[in-house]
Structures are given as C-alpha cells and as structure tokens.
Write an enzyme that holds these catalytic residues in place. Structure first.
Site, PDB file in Angstrom:
ATOM      1  N   PHE A 173       0.845  -1.191   0.000  1.00  0.00           N
ATOM      2  CA  PHE A 173       0.000   0.000   0.000  1.00  0.00           C
ATOM      3  C   PHE A 173       0.880   1.239   0.000  1.00  0.00           C
ATOM      4  CE2 PHE A 173       0.836  -1.143   4.375  1.00  0.00           C
ATOM      5  CZ  PHE A 173       1.104   0.065   5.002  1.00  0.00           C
ATOM      6  N   CYS A 174       0.276   2.368  -0.413  1.00  0.00           N
ATOM      7  CA  CYS A 174       0.958   3.657  -0.413  1.00  0.00           C
ATOM      8  C   CYS A 174      -0.109   4.742  -0.287  1.00  0.00           C
ATOM      9  CB  CYS A 174       1.801   3.836  -1.676  1.00  0.00           C
ATOM     10  SG  CYS A 174       0.860   3.674  -3.203  1.00  0.00           S
ATOM     11  N   THR A 175       0.260   5.991  -0.399  1.00  0.00           N
ATOM     12  CA  THR A 175      -0.667   7.088  -0.120  1.00  0.00           C
ATOM     13  C   THR A 175      -1.876   7.095  -1.046  1.00  0.00           C
ATOM     14  OG1 THR A 175       1.216   8.407   0.628  1.00  0.00           O
ATOM     15  CG2 THR A 175      -0.858   9.566   0.251  1.00  0.00           C
ATOM     16  N   ILE A 220      -4.060   4.571   0.645  1.00  0.00           N
ATOM     17  CA  ILE A 220      -4.506   4.867   2.009  1.00  0.00           C
ATOM     18  C   ILE A 220      -5.641   5.887   2.006  1.00  0.00           C
ATOM     19  CG2 ILE A 220      -3.789   5.790   4.249  1.00  0.00           C
ATOM     20  CD1 ILE A 220      -0.863   4.980   3.316  1.00  0.00           C
ATOM     21  N   CYS A 233       2.380   1.725  -5.450  1.00  0.00           N
ATOM     22  CA  CYS A 233       2.096   0.297  -5.392  1.00  0.00           C
ATOM     23  C   CYS A 233       1.926  -0.315  -6.781  1.00  0.00           C
ATOM     24  CB  CYS A 233       0.846   0.038  -4.570  1.00  0.00           C
ATOM     25  SG  CYS A 233       1.099   0.421  -2.849  1.00  0.00           S
TER      26      CYS A 233
END
Length: 312
Positions: A177-179, A206, A184
């Site tokens: 996961f990433c912002t 996220i 990703c």
C-alpha cells in the site's frame, strides 16, 4: 460562507507518447480553472495533487477525461479551508513515480487491485506479507497494523530492499500500500517481474481506504502524510496536527515543536545536528523570504529541502 478548497490527488499509468506537447495545453487548462498544485507527465502517464474550487476541479477533470486515454483517470478528494499550494506547475518527467528500474511498466503488468472494503480481510491472512512502500518519514506517523516498514528514504531504494530481504520461493503472497496507489502499481509490476506470484495492492491507496472504511473497522493507525501544506490528514481526512520542518521536510509533531532544537523554517529535532553550516544559512535566508512573502500575502516556497524531494 466560504466553500472549502477541494484537493484532488490523481494519477494514471497510460502511454502518452505526446506528453511533451501535452504540457502547455494542460498548464493552460489548470490556469483557466483556477487550479494550483503540480502535475507530472511522462510517457508512462500522469501523476500529481492539485487544488481549487469545486467547479475548478470538475473543469480540470473534464478536460483531462476528454482525452480517451484518461477517461478512467483515478482521483481521490479531500477538503481544507485554505489553499494548500502556492503555484501551478506541469513538469515533464522520465517517470511519474521514480523507481529507477528499466523495463518496469504497469501498463503491461500489474498486481491485483484490492478494494478498500476487502483490504482488512486480505491483511488478516497470516500468509500475507504486508509491506508499506512509502518512505521512512511517512511511515513514522502512521501505517497499517502489522505492516513492514522498509525504512527507505526514497522509492529508488525499494528494489534493493526487496532483493535483500524477500524470496519469491518463500513469500507467496505479498500485499502493498501507499498514499494514493501509484507507488504500489509500480512496485507490484516490479515484484511480478522478479518472480513473486501473488502480488496485491490497495486500490486508491490509504486515502481511499480512509475515505471508505469506517473508523470503527479501520486497521489504520496514526495519521497519513500528504504532499501539500496540510502535512497530514486524520482518518476522517481532516487536517492533522503535524507541521513540517522547512529545512528537512520531516513531519514534526506538537512534541517536536516544543523541543529546544525546533526553530521554525531552520531546524527540528530530526535535523538540527546534521545540517551543514551552508545548509543552515540557506534555511535561514529561505525563512526570511517566507516571512516576507507572508507579510505581503504573496506565494512563497515550502522550504530549503536539503535532501532528495519525496515521491508524490
């Protein structure tokens, strides 16, 4: 009553062979709609975070989606009371998110998208290796329960971290996961190319998870770092309590700001003993520029940034 500023994080991996010619029309579309922020364009796609009025954001998205290649452009929205950006920019890049590995192309190969509503069930699986693909200063203020922190300072370090720590023969299921989802996509493409068979990533990142998953059911812990003047957002996507050190760009908490080593715009507990005298002088000069611009109600720079800029 003043309407809140709409902040839109958007990206799409799509082949844009004409990206150089696209720069000026895109910049003019942003200006025409009163949009501030930065968009990156490359042959592999578009990425960035912008802000403006409701009508302005809708106008920019309509302009972008008028291009058939971007009709399904991914974007996520949040709101704030003040404009979080000072300028309007379109930058030409080799990569819209820099991994630095030749041949990695999410347009050709990408992992399995997981909707926010299905994410908790996936990461509850004990066989799933959960990796936070963001940089160390982002992870330090918030991440998912049980996630592995690679402790990278740049996305370019991610491939070396994976090669040194994980084996496709042993780690059968990987979730990342990433912002906002963009890192990703590239990370999953890279890992599939390295032989990992089951690679999953959080669709929309996220920010989409915080928007759609009720806080009572959330596996997220802490705040989420964002690349604008809000610095962080809480689970309800309201602005968090962190500020940002203008010298090193590290998020600084209320406790950090009470430290004797915190001097606004010049140093914080994370960098006060590592700044060179030249960098410190530059930070002092920059802070003077910021204070002068504020007094004149003019745009001003974020800060000195003596280290590599973070990946958006």
């Amino acid at each position: 009553m003043t309407q809140p500023v709409v902040v839109a994080a958007l990206y799409k991996f799509v082949t844009l062979e004409d990206y150089v010619a696209l720069r000026e029309p895109l910049l003019q579309a942003m200006l025409a709609n009163g949009i501030k922020g930065t968009l990156l364009i490359a042959e592999e796609g578009i990425n960035g975070t912008v802000s403006g009025s409701r009508a302005g954001i809708d106008g920019l998205l309509a302009w972008l989606k008028n291009d058939p290649r971007m009709v399904d452009l991914d974007h996520k929205e949040s709101y704030c009371d003040e404009q979080p950006f000072y300028r309007t920019k379109v930058k030409l890049k080799k990569e819209i998110v820099t991994l630095g590995v030749e041949g990695v192309d999410p347009n050709k190969q990408v992992g399995t998208y997981v909707d926010p509503q299905d994410w908790n069930a996936l990461i509850a699986d004990p066989e799933v290796l959960l990796i936070d693909t963001r940089n160390d200063y982002e992870v330090s203020i918030g991440t998912f329960e049980g996630a592995i922190d690679p402790k990278t300072t740049s996305f370019r370090e991610f491939p070396d971290y994976i090669r040194a720590n994980f084996d496709p023969a042993r780690h059968k299921k990987v979730a990342m996961f990433c912002t906002g989802g963009i890192r990703c996509e590239k990370a999953s493409s890279y890992m599939l190319g390295e032989g990992f068979e089951e690679v999953y990533h959080l669709k929309g990142g996220i920010l989409k998870y915080l928007e759609e998953v009720p806080q009572a059911e959330s596996q997220w812990r802490g705040d989420c770092f964002v690349f604008d003047n809000r610095v962080t957002v809480r689970h309800d996507l309201s602005e968090g309590d962190y500020d940002q050190c203008h010298a090193c760009r590290t998020p600084v908490s209320v406790e950090d700001r009470a430290s004797e080593h915190y001097v606004p715009g010049i140093s914080c507990p994370h960098c006060w003993d590592t700044l060179s005298e030249k960098t410190r002088r530059s930070a002092i000069d920059r802070q003077k520029q910021i204070e002068l611009a504020k007094a004149r109600n003019q745009p001003h720079p974020i800060g000195y940034n003596y280290r590599q800029a973070p990946e958006a």
